[in-house]
Design an enzyme around this catalytic site. Sequence first.
Site, mmCIF file in Angstrom:
data_model
loop_
_atom_site.group_PDB
_atom_site.id
_atom_site.type_symbol
_atom_site.label_atom_id
_atom_site.label_comp_id
_atom_site.label_asym_id
_atom_site.label_seq_id
_atom_site.Cartn_x
_atom_site.Cartn_y
_atom_site.Cartn_z
ATOM 1 N N GLU A 153 0.874 -1.176 0.000
ATOM 2 C CA GLU A 153 0.000 0.000 0.000
ATOM 3 C C GLU A 153 0.910 1.226 0.000
ATOM 4 O O GLU A 153 1.460 1.605 1.026
ATOM 5 C CB GLU A 153 -0.908 -0.021 1.228
ATOM 6 C CG GLU A 153 -1.824 -1.224 1.322
ATOM 7 C CD GLU A 153 -2.871 -1.261 0.229
ATOM 8 O OE1 GLU A 153 -3.148 -0.198 -0.369
ATOM 9 O OE2 GLU A 153 -3.420 -2.340 -0.036
ATOM 10 N N CYS A 184 -1.821 8.894 2.278
ATOM 11 C CA CYS A 184 -1.759 8.426 0.889
ATOM 12 C C CYS A 184 -3.047 8.724 0.145
ATOM 13 O O CYS A 184 -3.054 8.809 -1.082
ATOM 14 C CB CYS A 184 -1.449 6.926 0.846
ATOM 15 S SG CYS A 184 -2.709 5.894 1.648
#
Length: 471
Positions: A208, A246
């Site tokens: 991720e 993110c």
Amino acid sequence: MEVKRVVKEAREAFESGVTRSYSWRRSQLRALKSILLEKEADIFNALKLDLGKHRIEAYRDEVGLLNKSVDHALKNLKKWMAPKKVDVPLAYFPGTGEIVAEPLGVVLIFSSWNFPIGLSFEPLIGAISAGNAVVLKPSELAPASSAFLATHLPKYLDNSVRVVEGGSHVGEQLLEHKWDKIFFTGSSRVGRIIMTAAAKHLTPVTLELGGKCPAIIDTLSRARDIEVTINRVAGAKWGPCSGQACIAIDYLLVEEQFAPLLVDLLKAKIKQSYKDPENAARIAHKQQFQRLSNFLNDSAVAASVVYGGSLNAESLLIEPTILLNPPLDSEIMREEIFGPLLPLKKIEDSIEFLKVRPKPLIIYAFTVDEKLKRRVIEETSSGSITFNDAILQFAVDSLPFGGTGESGFGKYHGKFSFDQFSHGKAILRRSFLIELSARYPPWNEWKLQFIRYFYRFNYIGMLLILLGLKR
């Protein structure tokens, strides 16, 4: 804590079979829920120490989300664990098929410093639900949160879940061992190190990573739509850990005619909601502060600042900052920003702009134009797309979360987390009742024709051949 011993004990715990049962999985998930309820104040304190997060932000982005995720897993665990029946063609009669979710084994989770509790618990929920033993390595850059996890997880969970603290040298030691799965949240630089180490043992990896998540702001005509867009854009840039996320908006793409109004409204929103440092997290650490400061050291970038730009190295605070048309070849437009700096780029065809750039984790688009929506879906590639909102997709358990290309690979949340830490084992059951000689030599044309019919599922042709009525 000696890494070798921790890995050995985690392996022994898994091989004992204790983690496979429904009762164990449920008990450990309930223990995670207990931590969140009973230690909420301690979590708030750790997040305040590490990142300066307001307790409401900490609840919204970490504790509250995790309560929801644990509840969802507890509610659906039995259904997730149940074998899934699949259709088996009549040609295989008598036969039945199913897929059984099998734990992968011993998994290693590296969590990140920006959401140090949330990004530890979220994959942990999936790994436990799937019946694995787990070793969790929290980020050393969020020391209070790391200490919280190391102190309290062992008190609530059994020794099938272990926490290992330490810096990069500890991470390197962990990567020397064989794992059945590695789950990593963080930068692409470290992600490459993880993949290289995992390749030695052919260990599957979920990465991720993130990247530059753009937001397309179409020219909107209704005042209500514009107001909501401003709220959601500001909230998705300066709301989650001061942009150190993110999923935060990295930059805006806007038509030239709409840019001046957008800038003015964003300035007003900053003054209303994000000017007070108490309402926003601080920059996590000195290295991160310096990295963000370096963006503004470029004179051409500094010249594009139309709001904000002040920095306080002592308190690790950077004012919410808006930049208008910084150079495309500047570092701020090439690297993931991961902070409270928001470039606006005037552009007429945002789709063409995005197609020649690395695939982002998420594309946000604020528009009522259905044609533009179709183009975003059909002509761009990203981990996900959210129309007319931002950040919220992260909280939807029925949608997978994860990247593609340079933004990472592998998806989780809800059932997708369970699947990420499971092996779907195919089971075919047949009996000794029917045996067809056409499967075996010696070969002849009769057998070839039968096999042709078999693969076409032409049951009439198969029957006629078996009865000798067709050749």
